[in-house]
Write an enzyme that holds these catalytic residues in place. Structure first.
Site: not given
Ligand SMILES: Cc1cc2nc3c(=O)[nH]c(=O)nc-3n(C[C@H](O)[C@H](O)[C@H](O)COP(=O)(O)O)c2cc1C
Length: 398
Positions: A208, A276, A286, A305, A307
């Site tokens: 991200n 996520d 590859k 998760d 957190l």
């Protein structure tokens, strides 16, 4: 707090140099000894005589001064202080510091010192916003240099914006903070930062746009307040701060392992943008196209998760757990729901819609969601957001 402290004050060549005369007075009022150093350019703005008279000390001006070198060599001068303050820190001095130049007395002292350095930048708004200055600032922060200001306001050049040197009393407060043990001394704080990379095959991954800038700034600010910081970072664009324990990871699962290994902690700040999902059918070799036109289908599995896991620990939970919510719509409502779902104490929510320029940018506009409701902060640079978050954490752990 400044009584008996020795401050080496380097004055750069900017209009704000006149304020440094008042700064000398304010530091001395509080019991500090001030040894002033003027750059050649600074002498265009303040005289050695007035500086010396206010400091009650000899003024140092020249690297190649035979008497000075015989009496107190420049290396000794750079180390005899408890703190080095640069005010005003010109664009030029910041550039020299970031580039490691040592071609005059001020820059040589800054390279030679083994003490903390606090700079108070002051310059025209365009000079401050110039990418080179911002790049230098990021480098200096990475090197552990402390900053105070600049403030936003009307400038001597007639323009308005960030670039005004902080007022002398603000610089005094920053110097006191730099010399103090810090309110987080003895506290262990865990910070996660950056993106995670989830492999598709050995050469490709899903990631991200997180740069790691905000998490890095928070870790740096916590360390500046005296915390013992464990910094678990994914592959970020920015270098980790100095003075923290760095654990580098790639994937969400590695991040979870590193977090578990770093506990217990007094507080945990989860600023990382953890993927996520990971690719469930990642290939060990590859992947190649075979010309058939059939693209491989990726299937995904949910990542742990981190957190929620730490927030919901029944034993050994950090006293304060801070999550982040990067949202693109209904920021406050989504962040409030996320806080309830995860069970963390605070959520630092921000709007990362592309038009905000926040993700990967230098500024952030955050809202802190806690038991006390939503506290909306103005748009600030990420360092300022970090300092405010660190100060709030210090208050919560006090
Ligand atoms: C009137 C005047 C005001 C200046 N004010 C600033 C300033 O506020 N900040 C800055 O970075 N440079 C300022 N400059 C440019 C610096 O003086 C110049 O970059 C100089 O090389 C800095 O030297 P030093 O970093 O060794 O002190 C100013 C120049 C002039 C002529």
């Amino acid at each position: 707090m400044l009584a008996g402290k020795r401050i080496l004050l380097i004055v750069g060549g900017g209009i704000a140099a006149f304020k440094s005369l008042d700064l000398i007075r304010r530091l001395r009022e509080r019991g500090a000894t001030v040894t002033p150093v003027l750059t050649r350019s600074a002498e265009e703005f303040v005289t050695p005589l007035s500086t010396s008279a206010l400091a009650g000390q000899k003024v140092y001006r020249d690297l190649f001064d035979l008497t000075d070198e015989a009496e107190m060599g420049h290396i000794e001068l750079s180390r005899a202080a408890d703190l080095v303050v640069v005010a005003p820190a010109t664009a030029d001095l910041m550039g020299k510091m970031a580039g490691g130049l040592a071609n005059d007395l001020a820059s040589t002292l800054l390279m030679a010192t083994d003490k903390r350095v606090l700079i108070a930048p002051a310059m025209n708004v365009r000079m401050w916003e110039h990418p080179a200055t911002q790049r230098n600032l990021a480098t200096l922060h990475g090197d552990g240099i402390l900053t105070v200001g600049p403030d936003v306001g009307d400038m001597a050049c007639g323009e308005h914006g960030p670039g005004r040197m902080s007022e002398p009393l603000e610089i005094v407060a920053a110097a006191e903070a730099a010399l103090a043990d810090g309110p987080l001394k003895g506290k262990h704080v865990l910070v996660t930062s950056g993106p995670t990379h989830e492999p598709i095959d050995p050469v490709r991954y899903i990631a991200n746009r997180s740069s790691g800038a905000q998490g890095t700034a928070i870790a740096r600010s916590l360390a500046a307040l005296g915390a013992d910081v464990t910094f678990v970072t994914g592959p970020a664009d920015v270098a980790p701060p100095l003075g923290v324990k760095v654990v580098a990871v790639q994937t969400a699962r590695e991040m979870k392992e590193a977090v578990d290994a770093a506990l217990p902690a007094d507080a945990a700040v989860f600023a990382a943008a953890v993927a996520d999902w990971r690719v469930e059918n990642a290939s060990g070799s590859k992947m190649k196209k075979d010309g058939s036109g059939n693209a491989p289908a990726l299937s995904f599995a949910e990542n742990p998760d981190i957190l929620a896991g730490v927030s919901q620990m029944t034993a050994g939970r950090p006293k304060l757990v801070v999550g982040f919510a990067a949202e693109t719509d209904d920021v406050e409502a989504n962040a409030t729901a996320k806080r309830a779902r995860k069970g963390c104490d605070w959520i630092v929510a921000n709007d990362v819609s592309p038009e905000t320029g926040i993700m990967g940018g230098s500024e952030n506009a955050v809202t802190i969601i806690s038991d006390a409701g939503a506290d909306v902060w103005p748009r600030l640079n990420k360092e300022q957001v970090a300092m405010k978050i660190a100060a709030k954490i210090a208050e919560a752990l006090a």
